[in-house]
Design an enzyme around this catalytic site. Structure first.
Site, short mmCIF file in Angstrom:
data_model
loop_
_atom_site.label_atom_id
_atom_site.label_comp_id
_atom_site.label_asym_id
_atom_site.label_seq_id
_atom_site.Cartn_x
_atom_site.Cartn_y
_atom_site.Cartn_z
N LEU A 56 0.86 -1.20 -0.05
CA LEU A 56 -0.09 0.00 -0.04
C LEU A 56 0.88 1.38 -0.09
CD1 LEU A 56 -2.69 -0.96 2.81
CD2 LEU A 56 -2.70 -1.51 0.38
N VAL A 82 4.60 -1.12 3.33
CA VAL A 82 4.36 0.14 2.98
C VAL A 82 5.43 0.45 1.65
CG1 VAL A 82 4.37 2.55 3.63
CG2 VAL A 82 4.05 0.55 5.20
N LYS A 83 4.62 0.99 0.76
CA LYS A 83 5.21 1.31 -0.60
C LYS A 83 5.85 2.88 -0.43
CE LYS A 83 4.59 -0.13 -5.24
NZ LYS A 83 3.38 -0.19 -6.13
N ILE A 84 7.03 3.03 -0.61
CA ILE A 84 7.80 4.26 -0.48
C ILE A 84 8.41 4.56 -1.81
CG2 ILE A 84 9.63 5.47 0.68
CD1 ILE A 84 7.39 4.78 2.67
#
Ligand code: G3P
Length: 224
Positions: A56, A82-84
């Site tokens: 996400l 967590v997509k960064i």
């Protein structure tokens, strides 16, 4: 090699998950924008349907914003990654989130150097976008090969997640190079399932069966 679905479409996710093909999901704001409904609810539903890692993505671009969003997204479920984005603030957030035991997937990677830095910062996944490199006349798969080799050389605990896949040949190439994961748009997965010779072969079997039996399907009763 693991197969993730690159989609926020619940119908497609359920369809391929029921076939046992979906090891995880990647989403991004563009994919969520294509779906009807509240994005937060869709993300929650995806996390419930698929047990594997669900990426996400944060919308913030500053360190503090990414940290706050990352912590909030991680609360959707234990399987959230967590997509960064691959920026200086992003790398700082990757390290800080890792220290809080929150896994990250660094997105928008276009060079082996970017992947090397993301792995060093502590990312669990790096996402090279190969189709977009092909679009500008570079060979996306060369970057994947370089990343796989570098990660092997230094035993980085970081998975190579090949993204921006446009067709089934990309999948074969990524598998031959030893990439850990491919994330596929549903239409690419559908193309991988189908083969014209399978359709022709099946039609012939069914035709031939009709020639020898009045029954549309084999009788299930065991003859005495
Ligand atoms: O996972 C990244 C992907 O969604 C981007 O794909 O085809 O827009 O480059 P594409």
């Amino acid at each position: 090699m693991k197969i993730f679905l690159d989609s926020a479409n619940l119908e497609s996710i359920k369809k391929y998950n029921d076939m046992g093909l979906v090891d995880g999901i990647t989403t991004n704001p563009t994919l969520l924008s294509k779906e009807k409904g509240d994005p937060e609810e869709i993300m929650g539903e995806i996390v419930r349907i698929v047990k594997g890692p669900i990426s996400l993505e944060v919308i913030s671009t500053d360190f503090m914003g990414m940290m706050a969003e990352g912590r909030r997204l991680a609360k959707f479920g234990k399987n959230v990654v967590v997509k960064i984005p691959m920026t200086a603030d992003g790398l700082k957030a990757v390290r800080a989130l890792r220290d809080e035991q929150i896994r990250t997937n660094v997105t928008l990677i276009f060079s082996a150097n970017q992947a090397l830095l993301a792995a060093k910062a502590g990312a669990s996944y790096v996402s090279p976008f190969i189709g977009r490199l092909d679009d500008i006349g570079e060979i996306g798969m060369d970057v994947v090969g370089d990343i796989v080799k570098i990660f092997q050389n230094y035993k980085f605990d970081c998975q190579v997640l090949v993204a921006s896949i446009r067709h089934p040949l990309h999948v074969i190439d990524a598998a031959k190079l030893g990439a850990d994961v491919v994330t596929l748009p549903p239409d690419v997965l559908a193309k991988m399932i189908a083969h014209p010779l399978t359709d022709i072969g099946l039609a012939r079997f069914l035709d031939d069966w009709k020639k020898i039996s009045r029954s549309p399907s084999p009788k299930l009763t065991v003859p005495r």
